[in-house]
Design a protein around this motif. Structure first.
Motif, PDB file in Angstrom:
ATOM      1  N   GLY A 132     105.229  25.452 113.693  1.00  0.00           N
ATOM      2  CA  GLY A 132     105.983  24.631 112.758  1.00  0.00           C
ATOM      3  C   GLY A 132     107.169  24.008 113.478  1.00  0.00           C
ATOM      4  O   GLY A 132     107.022  23.312 114.477  1.00  0.00           O
ATOM      5  N   LYS A 133     108.375  24.326 113.002  1.00  0.00           N
ATOM      6  CA  LYS A 133     109.597  23.776 113.602  1.00  0.00           C
ATOM      7  C   LYS A 133     110.339  24.790 114.471  1.00  0.00           C
ATOM      8  O   LYS A 133     111.454  24.537 114.892  1.00  0.00           O
ATOM      9  N   GLN A 149     107.922  24.909 104.205  1.00  0.00           N
ATOM     10  CA  GLN A 149     107.185  25.374 105.375  1.00  0.00           C
ATOM     11  C   GLN A 149     106.303  26.585 105.074  1.00  0.00           C
ATOM     12  O   GLN A 149     105.435  26.929 105.871  1.00  0.00           O
ATOM     13  N   GLY A 194     105.321  22.203 109.665  1.00  0.00           N
ATOM     14  CA  GLY A 194     105.378  21.048 110.557  1.00  0.00           C
ATOM     15  C   GLY A 194     105.850  19.771 109.922  1.00  0.00           C
ATOM     16  O   GLY A 194     106.521  18.955 110.562  1.00  0.00           O
ATOM     17  N   ASP A 209      99.876  25.976 110.684  1.00  0.00           N
ATOM     18  CA  ASP A 209     100.630  25.145 111.624  1.00  0.00           C
ATOM     19  C   ASP A 209      99.855  23.867 111.924  1.00  0.00           C
ATOM     20  O   ASP A 209      98.781  23.900 112.527  1.00  0.00           O
ATOM     21  N   GLY A 223     107.437  18.913 113.220  1.00  0.00           N
ATOM     22  CA  GLY A 223     106.569  19.742 114.034  1.00  0.00           C
ATOM     23  C   GLY A 223     106.049  19.075 115.288  1.00  0.00           C
ATOM     24  O   GLY A 223     105.883  19.719 116.326  1.00  0.00           O
TER      25      GLY A 223
END
Length: 297
Positions: free
Chosen positions: A50-51, A154, A159, A123, A4
């Protein structure tokens, strides 16, 4: 796979260079977005959840994606990568933005972004610190799931990637195999991990030790079969097929022993972070609950 903090830094780089600029040329080569034409649209927002990365345009559309292992962005000059790898190319007023080898990419109405990221947990790298209590509750709901697997999910917390799933349990003195519902003072571990990733998202490199070494800036990640930096016991390493959470892992069999009940070692966290700028965030941003009752193991 980027974590993240990496995606947040990427979003900030894109925003710093292109926010508020109109798209002059648009090339979409991925089958999922071949219909996409952003010519004339202005980039009004860049975000990371997050990603996932999100590019918002004033025509009401959001381009989103996930880097996974191989994806990347080229920013500035037009990319020299083979054309078939350039899944999306946008010429903006201040250069080119090119999504290379992006395994997940798509477009959605901005008002429907929740269909892409709504399933994610809190997040870690959002503008404000996450609710540690909420994250802890989500983790504990996994019952007897191994700690590392719960941290990597997640849906619990957005992250953390594999580096943090190795480093944070080590810093807290808890085995990555320890069932989450058998960990006392779990919120102190979550708070430490949050402090680390939120500090690292503002730095050019990921560091969990606070030291700048020639070999590594991490405590034990990638150091299997070497002495534990805490107790000198040989570190154990496992491959993706050897652990339930399916990622390479490292831990110390001595200072991260599995027990019927394990208490997060708050004093160990404090010592581990003593040289790291994350100490300014922990426990200030996230006061550990019942810290006085947490006895080191």
């Amino acid at each position: 796979m980027p974590e993240g903090d990496t995606i947040r830094r990427l979003a900030e780089r894109i925003s710093d260079r292109f926010l508020g600029q109109r798209c002059a040329r648009s090339f979409a080569r991925d089958p999922r977005i071949t219909h996409l034409d952003l010519v004339g649209a202005t980039l009004t927002g860049v975000d990371a959840v997050g990603k996932w990365w999100l590019l918002r345009f004033d025509d009401g559309r959001t381009v989103y994606g996930h880097l996974r292992m191989d994806g990347r962005f080229d920013l500035g000059r037009r990319s020299t990568a083979p054309e078939w790898q350039r899944r999306l190319e946008l010429e903006m007023e201040n250069g080119w933005m090119t999504a290379i080898d992006m395994p997940n990419i798509g477009v959605v109405a901005t008002e429907q972004e929740e269909t892409i990221v709504g399933h994610l947990g809190p997040d870690l790298c959002a503008a404000g610190p996450p609710d540690v209590g909420q994250i802890t509750d989500r983790l504990v709901s996994n019952e007897d799931r191994p700690l590392a697997g719960a941290l990597l999910d997640q849906r619990n917390v957005a992250g953390f990637g594999n580096v943090y799933a190795v480093e944070v349990p080590f810093i807290a003195g808890v085995s990555p195999h320890q069932p989450v519902d058998s960990i006392r003072d779990l919120d102190s571990l979550v708070a430490a991990g949050s402090a680390l990733i939120r500090t690292n998202m503002g730095r050019s490199h990921r560091n969990t030790t606070g030291r700048r070494l020639h070999t590594t800036n991490l405590w034990i990640y990638g150091r299997q079969n070497r002495p534990c930096p805490w107790c000198s016991t040989t570190l154990i390493g496992a491959g993706e097929r050897d652990v339930p959470w399916g990622r390479v892992s490292v831990w110390c069999p001595s200072c991260q022993a599995i027990e019927p009940q394990r208490t997060v070692d708050v004093a160990r966290i404090e010592r581990a972070l003593i040289l790291h700028p994350a100490r300014k965030r922990w426990p200030v941003e996230h006061p550990p609950a019942d810290a006085d009752d947490a006895a080191p193991n």
